[in-house]
Motif scaffolding. Structure first.
Motif, PDB file in Angstrom:
ATOM      1  N   THR A 147      -2.198   4.386  -4.288  1.00  0.00           N
ATOM      2  CA  THR A 147      -1.422   3.151  -4.173  1.00  0.00           C
ATOM      3  C   THR A 147      -1.907   2.098  -5.156  1.00  0.00           C
ATOM      4  N   GLU A 334       5.418  -1.085  -1.651  1.00  0.00           N
ATOM      5  CA  GLU A 334       5.621   0.124  -2.442  1.00  0.00           C
ATOM      6  C   GLU A 334       6.822   0.910  -1.924  1.00  0.00           C
ATOM      7  N   GLN A 497       2.981  -7.386  -5.585  1.00  0.00           N
ATOM      8  CA  GLN A 497       2.060  -6.259  -5.671  1.00  0.00           C
ATOM      9  C   GLN A 497       0.913  -6.550  -6.622  1.00  0.00           C
TER      10      GLN A 497
END
Length: 603
Positions: A147, A334, A497
């Motif tokens: 990730t 995500e 993010q």
């Protein structure tokens, strides 16, 4: 040479120079050791490789010239402002030839500047193949690392030849070429360059443009629908492909044949110290994945009540780490980003199929009053060229299975093979919303062209082109506002993010999760299984020590034999993570590449 070794020296003795028998160089067996040995060995035999190095620099300069000239031809074609030129078959051939030259030059430059042996050494995350004995079925540490690395795009996702950001944790050896060898020269450079050159010389444009065509008059040039300036640029590109590159390849082949004895010996020596080094790092990785002997022994001696307490504590820690707000938000973002990418891809799929259909039919756009002007045709042709490489079944240098190249274009990230070409008409304005507005407007215009008769022109001058019904429906029913909203939402989540990745150490979080999973697995295992685990861990540790002894003996022997240096190899700590350290060594061809504005691989 000693200046290149200073970064790897831990301490110097007094009285004797470093590298002597009384004061050996202290080096650590970590990623980057191959750079040290390659640079030292190259300095020791540099005089014997003068022909190969000189001809290699000349060959690199020739391919750099081909790349610059191909970019110049593409720029001249795109911004010529001549609509008849854009529709001529000869201009399409020239554009195809220039792009083929650009791709071939980029490929050849990459082969010249990288070490083939390093391709098999650079791996992925050290915990990718985590044993089931030391993990649970819940969220694991390597998934968190994945990730954290999701924004570091690969070349197949982004249509960039090299990743935008390279991770030292993925590399055991630097891909930079620090020591030429016979396999690099013969297979990696010479054979690959000959293959690329043969394909270029077989191109229709290169075949048609013979020596007699280079002296055409201005009137003759006008009949083939190419301006005189573009024809001159094309002739220069053809001369580079037909004369300069072959002559440099001949020089390079002659040089490596003369230096073949030295190059073959260097290849054997490089393999001689690379094999035990990689074996040791594999053993070190096994130790990193496994629990320590002390931890296993501690669980063996615990009573049942204490084991239950340890299990509860490990479960609580695991639950707490998995409930980390930043982790939960990053995973949620995500997932939502992927959903938005899929939705945008569905809207773009019809236009991608339209671009591939027009290429298959060899059709071009026409200027339609009130819809598209003549001076805008080149921009739309460039948009179609980029769309045809999206959402393909197989990924390659020019194609990808997703839409990330277009998303990066909208964010103003240039493609590495087009550094000299202005990417779009809004290049002066870096605001993303201006770019998405322009893209949506261009896609709407393409949808209107699909509804307009005589909007496409083929080589046979047929002005009516029957589009597939699925393509026609997808392009004409394009919802511009919906696509714009989806992109803006996606872009805002990507920015969030980046903020989370920058503020949270996900590598530390992944390590904490891995330790908690390991402790929970050990607390749930019976006593006889723990004894088996202890034996396995001791065997893994002993195997690592044995591999290090072999590595130490070989490296010290090679340094004394090949470089007349006394070194002492020391082992890293058992729990030290493997990451490639940055050095000042830029490689054999690093300087000309930096002067040409090329990016260097990690090292």
């Amino acid at each position: 040479m000693l200046s290149s070794l200073k970064a790897f020296i831990y301490k110097f003795g007094s009285g004797q120079p470093p590298g002597s028998q009384e004061n050996p160089l202290q080096i650590e067996a970590v990623p980057g050791l191959m750079t040290l040995l390659d640079v030292g060995l190259y300095r020791a035999v540099e005089g014997e490789l003068s022909g190969t190095i000189t001809s290699g620099h000349a060959l690199l300069a020739a391919f750099l010239d081909v790349k610059r000239q191909a970019i110049q031809v593409l720029q001249e074609l795109r911004y010529s402002g001549d609509s008849d030129l854009a529709m001529s078959a000869r201009s399409q051939q020239l554009e195809s030839f220039a792009r083929a030259c650009l791709d071939a030059a980029c490929d050849a430059i990459e082969k010249l500047s990288t070490d083939k042996l390093a391709q098999s050494a650079n791996l992925t995350d050290p915990f990718e193949h985590n044993s089931a004995s030391f993990s649970t079925t819940s969220m694991s540490g390597q998934q968190i690392n994945a990730t954290a690395a999701s924004l570091q795009d690969s070349s197949l996702d982004t249509a960039r030849r090299r990743p935008i950001q390279q991770r030292p944790r993925d590399c055991w050896e630097s891909p930079r070429l620090h020591l030429p060898d016979f396999v690099w020269a013969e297979d990696h450079v010479l054979n690959n360059s000959h293959r690329l050159l043969r394909n270029l010389l077989k191109h229709p444009f290169c075949v048609e443009l013979t020596d007699g065509n280079l002296s055409l008059s201005v009137d003759d040039l006008s009949r083939v629908h190419l301006a005189a300036s573009i024809e001159r640029q094309a002739s220069v590109l053809v001369q580079l492909v037909q004369y300069d590159v072959p002559s440099r390849l001949l020089q390079f082949r002659t040089a490596i044949e003369a230096d073949s004895v030295v190059l073959k010996r260097l290849y054997l020596v490089k393999c001689e110290y690379r094999a035990p080094f990689r074996a040791f790092l594999e053993g070190h990785q096994s130790v990193l994945r496994a629990p320590s002997v002390d931890l296993v022994q501690e669980y063996i001696g615990l009573s049942r009540s204490k084991t239950m307490k340890r299990r509860a504590a490990a479960k609580e820690q695991l639950t707490e780490e998995l409930g980390n707000p930043d982790l939960v938000e990053a995973l949620s973002l995500e997932q939502r980003c992927e959903e938005f990418e899929i939705d945008m891809a569905k809207q773009l799929f019809g236009f991608c199929e339209l671009a591939r259909f027009l290429e298959h039919k060899r059709a071009r756009l026409k200027a339609i009053p009130g819809i598209i002007n003549e001076d805008e045709l080149q921009d739309y042709h460039e948009l179609l060229r980029r769309l045809k490489g999206l959402l393909c079944r197989k990924a390659s240098v020019e194609t990808t299975t997703g839409i990330r190249p277009l998303l990066l274009d909208l964010q103003g990230v240039p493609r590495d093979e087009e550094a000299g070409i202005r990417l779009d008409k809004l290049d002066a304005d870096n605001e993303v919303h201006y770019r998405i507005d322009a893209l949506v407007n261009d896609l709407s215009v393409l949808g209107r062209l699909c509804e307009t008769r005589h909007a496409f022109r083929t080589e046979q001058r047929r002005t009516e082109l029957d589009l597939p019904s699925s393509v026609y429906k997808s392009c004409t029913e394009f919802d511009d506002e919906l696509f714009k909203c989806r992109f803006q939402d996606w872009y805002s989540m990507v920015q969030r993010q980046h903020e989370i990745i920058g503020a949270t150490d996900f590598h530390l979080l992944a390590e904490q999760l891995r330790i908690a999973e390991m402790q929970m697995s050990l607390s749930m295992a019976p006593a006889d299984s723990l004894e088996v685990v202890r034996q396995r861990v001791e065997m893994i540790s002993a195997d690592r020590e044995k591999r290090f002894e072999i590595l130490k003996e070989l490296v010290e022997d090679i340094c004394l034999r090949e470089m007349a240096l006394f070194v002492s190899v020391v082992a890293p700590e058992k729990k030290k993570p493997l990451a490639l350290n940055s050095t000042s060594a830029i490689g054999v061809f690093g300087l000309p590449l930096k002067l040409a504005g090329e990016s260097l691989p990690i090292g």
